[in-house]
Write a protein that holds these residues in place. Sequence first.
Motif, PDB file in Angstrom:
ATOM      1  N   GLU A  47      37.715  36.557  36.310  1.00  0.00           N
ATOM      2  CA  GLU A  47      38.237  37.979  36.458  1.00  0.00           C
ATOM      3  C   GLU A  47      37.381  38.790  37.156  1.00  0.00           C
ATOM      4  O   GLU A  47      37.559  39.798  37.980  1.00  0.00           O
ATOM      5  CB  GLU A  47      38.295  38.268  35.015  1.00  0.00           C
ATOM      6  CG  GLU A  47      38.877  39.905  34.932  1.00  0.00           C
ATOM      7  CD  GLU A  47      40.208  40.155  35.206  1.00  0.00           C
ATOM      8  OE1 GLU A  47      40.424  41.356  35.893  1.00  0.00           O
ATOM      9  OE2 GLU A  47      40.991  39.132  35.143  1.00  0.00           O
ATOM     10  N   TRP A  52      37.762  39.531  43.951  1.00  0.00           N
ATOM     11  CA  TRP A  52      38.942  40.421  44.044  1.00  0.00           C
ATOM     12  C   TRP A  52      38.494  42.057  44.297  1.00  0.00           C
ATOM     13  O   TRP A  52      39.383  42.810  44.331  1.00  0.00           O
ATOM     14  CB  TRP A  52      38.985  40.744  42.457  1.00  0.00           C
ATOM     15  CG  TRP A  52      39.300  39.053  41.770  1.00  0.00           C
ATOM     16  CD1 TRP A  52      38.445  38.553  40.745  1.00  0.00           C
ATOM     17  CD2 TRP A  52      40.354  38.274  42.469  1.00  0.00           C
ATOM     18  NE1 TRP A  52      39.162  37.377  40.549  1.00  0.00           N
ATOM     19  CE2 TRP A  52      39.881  37.150  41.513  1.00  0.00           C
ATOM     20  CE3 TRP A  52      41.229  38.319  43.493  1.00  0.00           C
ATOM     21  CZ2 TRP A  52      40.814  35.844  41.693  1.00  0.00           C
ATOM     22  CZ3 TRP A  52      41.988  36.958  43.276  1.00  0.00           C
ATOM     23  CH2 TRP A  52      41.973  35.918  42.853  1.00  0.00           C
ATOM     24  N   TRP A  58      42.577  42.272  46.512  1.00  0.00           N
ATOM     25  CA  TRP A  58      43.345  43.269  46.127  1.00  0.00           C
ATOM     26  C   TRP A  58      44.651  43.001  45.652  1.00  0.00           C
ATOM     27  O   TRP A  58      45.143  43.965  44.787  1.00  0.00           O
ATOM     28  CB  TRP A  58      43.270  44.519  46.896  1.00  0.00           C
ATOM     29  CG  TRP A  58      41.684  45.304  47.076  1.00  0.00           C
ATOM     30  CD1 TRP A  58      40.804  45.024  46.279  1.00  0.00           C
ATOM     31  CD2 TRP A  58      41.510  46.306  47.871  1.00  0.00           C
ATOM     32  NE1 TRP A  58      39.674  45.761  46.608  1.00  0.00           N
ATOM     33  CE2 TRP A  58      40.198  46.333  47.652  1.00  0.00           C
ATOM     34  CE3 TRP A  58      41.894  47.034  49.002  1.00  0.00           C
ATOM     35  CZ2 TRP A  58      39.444  47.502  48.338  1.00  0.00           C
ATOM     36  CZ3 TRP A  58      41.385  48.007  49.507  1.00  0.00           C
ATOM     37  CH2 TRP A  58      40.098  48.283  49.361  1.00  0.00           C
ATOM     38  N   THR A  59      45.384  42.350  46.329  1.00  0.00           N
ATOM     39  CA  THR A  59      46.727  41.878  45.955  1.00  0.00           C
ATOM     40  C   THR A  59      47.013  41.111  44.920  1.00  0.00           C
ATOM     41  O   THR A  59      46.334  40.177  44.820  1.00  0.00           O
ATOM     42  CB  THR A  59      47.492  41.436  47.187  1.00  0.00           C
ATOM     43  OG1 THR A  59      47.015  40.052  47.554  1.00  0.00           O
ATOM     44  CG2 THR A  59      47.360  42.235  48.415  1.00  0.00           C
ATOM     45  N   PRO A  60      47.883  41.423  44.188  1.00  0.00           N
ATOM     46  CA  PRO A  60      48.199  40.422  42.842  1.00  0.00           C
ATOM     47  C   PRO A  60      48.416  39.150  43.373  1.00  0.00           C
ATOM     48  O   PRO A  60      48.352  37.979  42.783  1.00  0.00           O
ATOM     49  CB  PRO A  60      49.381  41.446  42.203  1.00  0.00           C
ATOM     50  CG  PRO A  60      49.352  42.587  42.754  1.00  0.00           C
ATOM     51  CD  PRO A  60      48.697  42.576  43.958  1.00  0.00           C
ATOM     52  N   ALA A  61      49.481  39.037  44.606  1.00  0.00           N
ATOM     53  CA  ALA A  61      49.573  37.689  44.901  1.00  0.00           C
ATOM     54  C   ALA A  61      48.287  36.623  45.314  1.00  0.00           C
ATOM     55  O   ALA A  61      48.436  35.579  45.215  1.00  0.00           O
ATOM     56  CB  ALA A  61      50.202  37.834  46.630  1.00  0.00           C
ATOM     57  N   ARG A  63      45.966  36.423  43.018  1.00  0.00           N
ATOM     58  CA  ARG A  63      45.686  35.656  42.104  1.00  0.00           C
ATOM     59  C   ARG A  63      46.687  34.778  41.588  1.00  0.00           C
ATOM     60  O   ARG A  63      46.195  33.400  40.994  1.00  0.00           O
ATOM     61  CB  ARG A  63      45.736  36.664  40.912  1.00  0.00           C
ATOM     62  CG  ARG A  63      44.440  37.562  40.917  1.00  0.00           C
ATOM     63  CD  ARG A  63      44.447  38.679  39.536  1.00  0.00           C
ATOM     64  NE  ARG A  63      43.377  39.662  39.812  1.00  0.00           N
ATOM     65  CZ  ARG A  63      42.125  39.711  39.373  1.00  0.00           C
ATOM     66  NH1 ARG A  63      41.725  38.578  38.716  1.00  0.00           N
ATOM     67  NH2 ARG A  63      41.124  40.517  39.625  1.00  0.00           N
ATOM     68  N   VAL A  64      47.734  34.769  42.025  1.00  0.00           N
ATOM     69  CA  VAL A  64      48.815  33.993  41.730  1.00  0.00           C
ATOM     70  C   VAL A  64      48.616  32.727  42.911  1.00  0.00           C
ATOM     71  O   VAL A  64      48.928  31.462  42.273  1.00  0.00           O
ATOM     72  CB  VAL A  64      50.368  34.456  42.057  1.00  0.00           C
ATOM     73  CG1 VAL A  64      51.353  33.506  42.165  1.00  0.00           C
ATOM     74  CG2 VAL A  64      50.650  35.644  41.190  1.00  0.00           C
ATOM     75  N   ARG A  67      45.863  30.323  41.242  1.00  0.00           N
ATOM     76  CA  ARG A  67      46.192  29.677  40.483  1.00  0.00           C
ATOM     77  C   ARG A  67      47.343  28.396  41.113  1.00  0.00           C
ATOM     78  O   ARG A  67      47.144  27.219  40.601  1.00  0.00           O
ATOM     79  CB  ARG A  67      46.995  30.467  39.260  1.00  0.00           C
ATOM     80  CG  ARG A  67      46.035  31.300  38.389  1.00  0.00           C
ATOM     81  CD  ARG A  67      46.880  31.545  37.137  1.00  0.00           C
ATOM     82  NE  ARG A  67      47.878  32.505  37.446  1.00  0.00           N
ATOM     83  CZ  ARG A  67      47.638  33.973  37.548  1.00  0.00           C
ATOM     84  NH1 ARG A  67      46.417  34.507  37.579  1.00  0.00           N
ATOM     85  NH2 ARG A  67      48.651  34.626  38.101  1.00  0.00           N
TER      86      ARG A  67
END
Length: 82
Positions: A47, A52, A58-61, A63-64, A67
Amino acid sequence: MESFSFPDDLIRAQREWHDVYRALAVPRPRRATELRRRLLMLSTRIEWHPFWSTPDGWTPAARVELRRQTRQNRQTRQADAA
């Protein structure tokens, strides 16, 4: 699909997170307290990773995608070992 260049230590931490999570998912896991502490430590490390704070992170993509890549690599490594 965007391509992200994740730092090696972030990839290792996410892979280990998946491994520890799977170890906790079994009925009556051994060393459950130790595993939960490890999972919490890895979650914090992931985290608050400096990646980050970069424009790519910065993009939520991102993090996805981290994973997705670490799960996919794990499945590929298991298939290669068989």
